[in-house]
Scaffold this motif. Structure first.
Motif, PDB file in Angstrom:
ATOM      1  N   THR A 190      -3.707  -3.211   2.918  1.00 53.96           N
ATOM      2  CA  THR A 190      -2.694  -4.043   2.293  1.00 53.96           C
ATOM      3  C   THR A 190      -2.694  -5.575   2.632  1.00 53.96           C
ATOM      4  O   THR A 190      -3.764  -5.762   3.398  1.00 53.96           O
ATOM      5  CB  THR A 190      -1.557  -3.561   3.298  1.00 53.96           C
ATOM      6  OG1 THR A 190      -0.392  -4.474   2.792  1.00 53.96           O
ATOM      7  CG2 THR A 190      -1.895  -3.742   4.804  1.00 53.96           C
TER       8      THR A 190
ATOM      9  N   SER B 162      -0.285  -7.039   3.638  1.00 57.18           N
ATOM     10  CA  SER B 162       0.997  -7.308   4.732  1.00 57.18           C
ATOM     11  C   SER B 162       0.481  -7.590   5.935  1.00 57.18           C
ATOM     12  O   SER B 162       1.362  -8.456   6.865  1.00 57.18           O
ATOM     13  CB  SER B 162       1.722  -6.056   4.942  1.00 57.18           C
ATOM     14  OG  SER B 162       2.218  -5.933   3.624  1.00 57.18           O
ATOM     15  N   LYS B 163      -0.775  -7.468   6.480  1.00 59.65           N
ATOM     16  CA  LYS B 163      -1.170  -8.043   7.626  1.00 59.65           C
ATOM     17  C   LYS B 163      -2.060  -8.927   7.900  1.00 59.65           C
ATOM     18  O   LYS B 163      -1.477 -10.059   7.981  1.00 59.65           O
ATOM     19  CB  LYS B 163      -1.729  -6.498   8.124  1.00 59.65           C
ATOM     20  CG  LYS B 163      -1.121  -5.012   7.991  1.00 59.65           C
ATOM     21  CD  LYS B 163       0.273  -5.127   8.649  1.00 59.65           C
ATOM     22  CE  LYS B 163       0.899  -3.546   7.977  1.00 59.65           C
ATOM     23  NZ  LYS B 163       2.114  -3.528   8.623  1.00 59.65           N
TER      24      LYS B 163
ATOM     25  N   ASN C 113      -1.909   4.485  12.748  1.00 53.69           N
ATOM     26  CA  ASN C 113      -0.535   3.947  13.092  1.00 53.69           C
ATOM     27  C   ASN C 113       0.368   5.228  13.556  1.00 53.69           C
ATOM     28  O   ASN C 113       0.294   6.013  12.578  1.00 53.69           O
ATOM     29  CB  ASN C 113       0.024   3.221  11.927  1.00 53.69           C
ATOM     30  CG  ASN C 113       1.526   2.589  12.548  1.00 53.69           C
ATOM     31  OD1 ASN C 113       1.993   2.714  13.370  1.00 53.69           O
ATOM     32  ND2 ASN C 113       2.193   2.079  11.487  1.00 53.69           N
TER      33      ASN C 113
ATOM     34  N   SER D 196       0.855  -1.332   0.108  1.00 54.67           N
ATOM     35  CA  SER D 196       0.055   0.061   0.050  1.00 54.67           C
ATOM     36  C   SER D 196       0.920   1.293  -0.003  1.00 54.67           C
ATOM     37  O   SER D 196       0.353   2.438  -0.301  1.00 54.67           O
ATOM     38  CB  SER D 196      -1.093  -0.170   1.106  1.00 54.67           C
ATOM     39  OG  SER D 196      -0.432  -0.397   2.453  1.00 54.67           O
ATOM     40  N   ASN D 197       2.161   1.154   0.406  1.00 53.28           N
ATOM     41  CA  ASN D 197       3.054   2.247   0.303  1.00 53.28           C
ATOM     42  C   ASN D 197       3.117   2.649  -1.328  1.00 53.28           C
ATOM     43  O   ASN D 197       3.169   3.850  -1.439  1.00 53.28           O
ATOM     44  CB  ASN D 197       4.403   1.806   0.791  1.00 53.28           C
ATOM     45  CG  ASN D 197       4.500   2.019   2.180  1.00 53.28           C
ATOM     46  OD1 ASN D 197       3.691   2.649   3.171  1.00 53.28           O
ATOM     47  ND2 ASN D 197       5.633   1.537   2.831  1.00 53.28           N
TER      48      ASN D 197
ATOM     49  N   ARG E   8       4.622  -7.996  -0.775  1.00 55.88           N
ATOM     50  CA  ARG E   8       4.423  -6.460  -1.118  1.00 55.88           C
ATOM     51  C   ARG E   8       3.285  -6.109  -2.188  1.00 55.88           C
ATOM     52  O   ARG E   8       3.518  -6.167  -3.577  1.00 55.88           O
ATOM     53  CB  ARG E   8       5.705  -6.018  -1.767  1.00 55.88           C
ATOM     54  CG  ARG E   8       7.134  -6.322  -1.193  1.00 55.88           C
ATOM     55  CD  ARG E   8       7.039  -5.652   0.230  1.00 55.88           C
ATOM     56  NE  ARG E   8       6.768  -4.288   0.313  1.00 55.88           N
ATOM     57  CZ  ARG E   8       5.812  -3.760   0.948  1.00 55.88           C
ATOM     58  NH1 ARG E   8       4.927  -4.564   1.927  1.00 55.88           N
ATOM     59  NH2 ARG E   8       5.675  -2.335   1.145  1.00 55.88           N
TER      60      ARG E   8
ATOM     61  N   TYR F 139      -5.026  -1.565   8.695  1.00 60.06           N
ATOM     62  CA  TYR F 139      -5.278  -2.214   9.834  1.00 60.06           C
ATOM     63  C   TYR F 139      -6.748  -2.223   9.877  1.00 60.06           C
ATOM     64  O   TYR F 139      -7.303  -2.747  10.958  1.00 60.06           O
ATOM     65  CB  TYR F 139      -4.661  -1.636  11.122  1.00 60.06           C
ATOM     66  CG  TYR F 139      -3.164  -1.573  11.159  1.00 60.06           C
ATOM     67  CD1 TYR F 139      -2.536  -2.633  11.184  1.00 60.06           C
ATOM     68  CD2 TYR F 139      -2.692  -0.279  10.560  1.00 60.06           C
ATOM     69  CE1 TYR F 139      -1.092  -2.406  11.060  1.00 60.06           C
ATOM     70  CE2 TYR F 139      -1.258  -0.195  10.519  1.00 60.06           C
ATOM     71  CZ  TYR F 139      -0.414  -1.355  10.514  1.00 60.06           C
ATOM     72  OH  TYR F 139       1.019  -1.192  10.360  1.00 60.06           O
TER      73      TYR F 139
ATOM     74  N   ASP G 164      -6.148   5.591   4.972  1.00 61.12           N
ATOM     75  CA  ASP G 164      -5.326   4.400   5.000  1.00 61.12           C
ATOM     76  C   ASP G 164      -5.961   3.539   6.058  1.00 61.12           C
ATOM     77  O   ASP G 164      -5.696   3.584   7.283  1.00 61.12           O
ATOM     78  CB  ASP G 164      -4.012   4.947   5.388  1.00 61.12           C
ATOM     79  CG  ASP G 164      -2.991   3.927   5.335  1.00 61.12           C
ATOM     80  OD1 ASP G 164      -3.286   2.742   5.558  1.00 61.12           O
ATOM     81  OD2 ASP G 164      -1.667   4.352   5.134  1.00 61.12           O
TER      82      ASP G 164
HETATM   83  N1  PMP Z   1      -0.225   2.185   6.000  1.00 57.53           N
HETATM   84  C1  PMP Z   1       0.062   2.024   7.246  1.00 57.53           C
HETATM   85  C2  PMP Z   1      -0.746   2.774   8.122  1.00 57.53           C
HETATM   86  C3  PMP Z   1       1.029   1.181   7.680  1.00 57.53           C
HETATM   87  O1  PMP Z   1       1.217   0.967   8.988  1.00 57.53           O
HETATM   88  C4  PMP Z   1       1.832   0.260   6.560  1.00 57.53           C
HETATM   89  C5  PMP Z   1       2.592  -0.782   7.180  1.00 57.53           C
HETATM   90  N2  PMP Z   1       3.767  -0.339   8.123  1.00 57.53           N
HETATM   91  C6  PMP Z   1       1.583   0.480   5.548  1.00 57.53           C
HETATM   92  C7  PMP Z   1       0.680   1.498   4.979  1.00 57.53           C
HETATM   93  C8  PMP Z   1       2.349   0.159   4.326  1.00 57.53           C
HETATM   94  O2  PMP Z   1       1.938  -1.253   4.183  1.00 57.53           O
HETATM   95  P1  PMP Z   1       2.614  -2.170   2.971  1.00 57.53           P
HETATM   96  O3  PMP Z   1       3.023  -3.286   3.432  1.00 57.53           O
HETATM   97  O4  PMP Z   1       1.271  -2.548   2.045  1.00 57.53           O
HETATM   98  O5  PMP Z   1       3.262  -1.191   2.165  1.00 57.53           O
END
Ligand code: PMP
Length: 352
Positions: free
Chosen positions: A209, A211-212, A158, A84-85, A220, A186, A183
């Protein structure tokens, strides 16, 4: 190599989260378990059958359709990228840049302002209240002064874990002069999502994302749900074939394990309650969390010293103690019950 970077980048700090070898790693909010075994097997079969000599499907049609079906939206409302970054970066490339600004409300996810600056976008910083809540009067002030092309909210936020409720998001949406990005990295751990507000007629996108919740930080992959005209614009500026075929397959297959993942999320939410309850018995301030992590501040102790004592006991959490507005705070990811017990035992010792 002595070629200097762009002047506006020269003084920037990078993004650091130490990757040290420890027994209990609770610093980057990943899922505590790998994906279900059926997932890895299904992916291996698809990888074996890939046309490796061909570029991937540039429009990642099957992945897009799977994400759209998962959320009950149209495939044209889905844009995916490498984490998501990268989704956030693509938004800044499209709507930020020279002469434009984004608005953030601190403390929040550091990458919102970092990515904006890297793309040459000015950052207007608003303050939250003492207890990290969004202050709508401050939102009005910042938006009126900076006229931002993008306003970022992070919900759950976050590193605080705080959720923005529907009324707040609706109010901010009414105020923004440009695009509102919520965003929701979570989002699955929270009781409410701004996804229900996304509509082709509203300047709102929600980012998510893999990722979680999806246990796929290694892959990624992230995406947004937003108005289809915006998605069409992002499709035009992103690099061609940016999503490789393996990732497209991985993202599509993962969504087939929705039930298993919902069960895991429910366990993590329950476990979060247990960790918060145990922390409440210790001399620490704890912030309520709607995410898979908890922000806390050891009272009467130096935050960094506590962080080091945890590390000495092979427990790694996130040291936010020197971050602006988070004086003395640490952030712990919810792990397996065994990992969390190891963290709680180490913290008890560190505070003793
Ligand atoms: N947004 C937030 C609020 C996050 O905490 C994170 C991960 N640290 C991301 C985006 C990025 O996640 P990704 O691994 O999908 O790039």
């Amino acid at each position: 190599m002595t070629i200097p970077p762009r002047d506006d980048l020269a003084l920037m700090e990078g993004y650091h989260s130490p990757q040290v070898d420890v027994a209990v790693r609770l610093n980057t909010n990943e899922a505590p378990e790998p994906p279900p075994s059926g997932f890895t097997e299904a992916l291996a079969a698809e990888v074996a059958a890939l046309d490796w000599h061909r570029y991937p499907d540039r429009s990642y049609t099957a992945l897009r359709e799977a994400i759209a079906a998962h959320h009950g939206v149209a495939p044209e409302q889905v844009f995916a990228a490498n984490g998501s970054n990268e989704v956030l970066q693509t938004l800044c490339l499209a709507y930020g840049g020279t002469g434009r600004a984004v608005a953030v409300f601190e403390p929040t996810y550091a990458l919102h302002s970092h990515i904006a600056r890297v793309t040459g976008t000015a950052v207007a910083v608003g303050e939250r209240t003492e207890d990290h809540a969004l202050d709508l009067a401050e939102v009005r002030r910042v938006l009126a002064e900076a006229d931002p092309a993008i306003t970022f909210l992070c919900s759950p936020n976050n590193p605080t874990g705080m959720l923005e409720d529907e009324a707040t998001v609706r109010e901010v949406l009414d105020l923004v002069p440009g695009l509102l990005v919520v965003d929701e990295a979570y989002g699955q751990f929270a009781p409410w999502s701004a996804l229900e507000l996304v509509d082709d007629d509203r300047p709102l996108v929600v980012t998510r994302t893999y990722s979680k919740t999806w246990s796929m930080a290694a892959a990624r992959l992230g995406y947004l749900i937003g108005p289809s005209p915006l998605v069409a614009q992002l499709d035009q500026i992103v690099l061609p074939y940016h999503l490789d075929s393996v990732k497209q397959a991985a993202g599509r297959l993962a969504l087939g394990f929705d039930e298993a993942m919902r069960t895991r999320v429910a366990s993590l939410v329950e476990e979060r309650g247990r960790v918060v309850a145990r922390l409440s018995d210790l001399p620490v301030t704890v912030w309520p969390s709607a995410a898979n992590f908890v922000l806390f501040r050891p009272e009467g102790r130096d935050g960094e010293a506590v962080w080091r004592s945890l590390l000495d006991r092979s427990v790694l959490v996130r040291d936010c103690s020197s971050w602006p507005r988070l004086d003395g705070c640490l952030r712990v990811t919810i792990g397996t019950p065994a990992e969390d017990d190891a963290f709680l035992a180490a913290l008890e010792e560190a505070l003793a």
